[in-house]
Design a protein around this motif. Structure first.
Motif, PDB file in Angstrom:
ATOM      1  N   TYR A   1      21.951  46.347  58.438  1.00  0.00           N
ATOM      2  CA  TYR A   1      21.084  44.847  57.612  1.00  0.00           C
ATOM      3  C   TYR A   1      21.178  43.796  57.476  1.00  0.00           C
ATOM      4  N   SER A   2      20.906  42.729  57.156  1.00  0.00           N
ATOM      5  CA  SER A   2      20.659  41.302  56.991  1.00  0.00           C
ATOM      6  C   SER A   2      20.442  41.018  55.181  1.00  0.00           C
ATOM      7  N   GLN A   3      19.102  41.737  55.131  1.00  0.00           N
ATOM      8  CA  GLN A   3      18.848  41.871  53.881  1.00  0.00           C
ATOM      9  C   GLN A   3      20.011  41.839  52.559  1.00  0.00           C
ATOM     10  N   PRO A   4      20.770  41.338  51.732  1.00  0.00           N
ATOM     11  CA  PRO A   4      21.433  42.219  50.678  1.00  0.00           C
ATOM     12  C   PRO A   4      20.381  43.201  49.787  1.00  0.00           C
ATOM     13  N   SER A   5      19.772  43.117  49.762  1.00  0.00           N
ATOM     14  CA  SER A   5      18.535  44.557  48.906  1.00  0.00           C
ATOM     15  C   SER A   5      18.352  45.605  49.728  1.00  0.00           C
ATOM     16  N   LYS A   6      18.523  45.137  51.075  1.00  0.00           N
ATOM     17  CA  LYS A   6      18.375  46.427  52.067  1.00  0.00           C
ATOM     18  C   LYS A   6      19.698  47.630  52.187  1.00  0.00           C
ATOM     19  N   MET A   7      20.995  46.711  52.234  1.00  0.00           N
ATOM     20  CA  MET A   7      21.890  47.928  52.057  1.00  0.00           C
ATOM     21  C   MET A   7      22.354  48.216  50.867  1.00  0.00           C
ATOM     22  N   ILE A   8      22.276  49.065  50.935  1.00  0.00           N
ATOM     23  CA  ILE A   8      22.244  50.651  50.090  1.00  0.00           C
ATOM     24  C   ILE A   8      23.524  50.843  50.463  1.00  0.00           C
ATOM     25  N   GLY A   9      24.243  51.442  49.189  1.00  0.00           N
ATOM     26  CA  GLY A   9      25.584  51.971  49.742  1.00  0.00           C
ATOM     27  C   GLY A   9      26.728  51.131  49.688  1.00  0.00           C
ATOM     28  N   CYS A  10      26.278  49.499  49.540  1.00  0.00           N
ATOM     29  CA  CYS A  10      26.995  48.272  49.414  1.00  0.00           C
ATOM     30  C   CYS A  10      27.130  47.434  48.242  1.00  0.00           C
ATOM     31  N   THR A  11      28.475  47.357  48.585  1.00  0.00           N
ATOM     32  CA  THR A  11      28.810  46.349  46.828  1.00  0.00           C
ATOM     33  C   THR A  11      29.765  44.744  47.535  1.00  0.00           C
ATOM     34  N   THR A  12      30.274  43.886  46.763  1.00  0.00           N
ATOM     35  CA  THR A  12      31.148  42.405  47.312  1.00  0.00           C
ATOM     36  C   THR A  12      31.899  42.885  46.102  1.00  0.00           C
ATOM     37  N   VAL A  13      31.915  43.999  45.557  1.00  0.00           N
ATOM     38  CA  VAL A  13      32.397  43.250  44.343  1.00  0.00           C
ATOM     39  C   VAL A  13      34.031  43.185  44.357  1.00  0.00           C
ATOM     40  N   TYR A  14      34.316  43.823  45.529  1.00  0.00           N
ATOM     41  CA  TYR A  14      35.638  43.641  46.829  1.00  0.00           C
ATOM     42  C   TYR A  14      36.226  42.374  46.570  1.00  0.00           C
ATOM     43  N   LYS A  15      35.389  41.855  46.602  1.00  0.00           N
ATOM     44  CA  LYS A  15      35.390  40.147  47.137  1.00  0.00           C
ATOM     45  C   LYS A  15      36.179  39.198  45.649  1.00  0.00           C
ATOM     46  N   LEU A  16      35.045  40.348  44.952  1.00  0.00           N
ATOM     47  CA  LEU A  16      35.661  39.581  42.745  1.00  0.00           C
ATOM     48  C   LEU A  16      36.459  40.365  42.887  1.00  0.00           C
ATOM     49  N   VAL A  17      36.838  41.337  43.027  1.00  0.00           N
ATOM     50  CA  VAL A  17      38.541  41.938  42.708  1.00  0.00           C
ATOM     51  C   VAL A  17      39.438  41.400  43.113  1.00  0.00           C
ATOM     52  N   GLU A  18      39.675  41.084  44.694  1.00  0.00           N
ATOM     53  CA  GLU A  18      40.493  40.137  45.372  1.00  0.00           C
ATOM     54  C   GLU A  18      40.840  39.216  44.701  1.00  0.00           C
ATOM     55  N   GLU A  19      40.184  38.415  44.358  1.00  0.00           N
ATOM     56  CA  GLU A  19      39.850  37.117  43.519  1.00  0.00           C
ATOM     57  C   GLU A  19      41.066  37.013  42.534  1.00  0.00           C
ATOM     58  N   LEU A  20      40.230  38.137  41.726  1.00  0.00           N
ATOM     59  CA  LEU A  20      41.266  38.291  40.200  1.00  0.00           C
ATOM     60  C   LEU A  20      43.103  38.527  40.514  1.00  0.00           C
ATOM     61  N   LYS A  21      43.003  39.111  41.501  1.00  0.00           N
ATOM     62  CA  LYS A  21      44.122  39.923  41.988  1.00  0.00           C
ATOM     63  C   LYS A  21      45.063  38.526  42.181  1.00  0.00           C
ATOM     64  N   LYS A  22      44.512  37.715  43.407  1.00  0.00           N
ATOM     65  CA  LYS A  22      44.771  36.991  43.771  1.00  0.00           C
ATOM     66  C   LYS A  22      45.372  35.387  41.937  1.00  0.00           C
ATOM     67  N   LYS A  23      44.186  35.917  41.073  1.00  0.00           N
ATOM     68  CA  LYS A  23      44.848  34.991  40.090  1.00  0.00           C
ATOM     69  C   LYS A  23      45.664  35.238  39.482  1.00  0.00           C
ATOM     70  N   ILE A  24      45.920  36.880  38.862  1.00  0.00           N
ATOM     71  CA  ILE A  24      46.854  38.058  38.449  1.00  0.00           C
ATOM     72  C   ILE A  24      48.396  37.274  39.021  1.00  0.00           C
ATOM     73  N   ASP A  25      48.311  37.428  40.484  1.00  0.00           N
ATOM     74  CA  ASP A  25      49.635  37.302  41.400  1.00  0.00           C
ATOM     75  C   ASP A  25      49.809  36.265  41.635  1.00  0.00           C
ATOM     76  N   GLY A  26      48.843  34.993  41.062  1.00  0.00           N
ATOM     77  CA  GLY A  26      49.309  33.288  40.974  1.00  0.00           C
ATOM     78  C   GLY A  26      49.860  32.891  42.368  1.00  0.00           C
ATOM     79  N   GLU A  27      49.140  33.781  43.023  1.00  0.00           N
ATOM     80  CA  GLU A  27      49.036  32.193  44.071  1.00  0.00           C
ATOM     81  C   GLU A  27      48.153  31.312  44.602  1.00  0.00           C
TER      82      GLU A  27
END
Length: 96
Positions: free
Chosen positions: A70-96
């Motif tokens: 699926y190219s449209q995010p609204s059709k991407m059932i069972g999927c999320t991009t929260v992992y991108k946010l968590v990765e960024e937060l972890k970088k900030k917390i770890d001081g990268e």
């Protein structure tokens, strides 16, 4: 969907209630506790009983798997991009 990634690859579920019921069962099996949406220490519980780095990997895998179909995010059932946010937060917390 994201929370489920701490324990396993998220399943495709287009019905919200079914998704929540599935997660509640998986949460109980992995933590021995009943899931409460208002749990203040949910992050601690997830990290103690699951694997955050593996959760990021699982969520990323799921995202790219579904993205092929699926190219449209609204059709991407069972999927999320929260992992991108968590990765960024972890970088900030770890001081990268």
């Amino acid at each position: 969907i994201w929370l489920m990634s701490y324990f396993q690859i998220p399943k495709n579920t287009d019905v919200s209630k079914k998704c929540c019921e599935t997660f509640e069962k998986i949460f109980k099996e992995n933590t021995g506790k009943k899931y409460k949406k208002s749990e203040e220490k949910i992050y601690n519980i997830l990290c103690e009983n699951g694997d955050e780095n593996r959760a990021i990997e699982r969520a990323r895998e799921k995202y790219y798997q579904v993205r092929k179909e699926y190219s449209q995010p609204s059709k991407m059932i069972g999927c999320t991009t929260v992992y991108k946010l968590v990765e960024e937060l972890k970088k900030k917390i770890d001081g990268e």
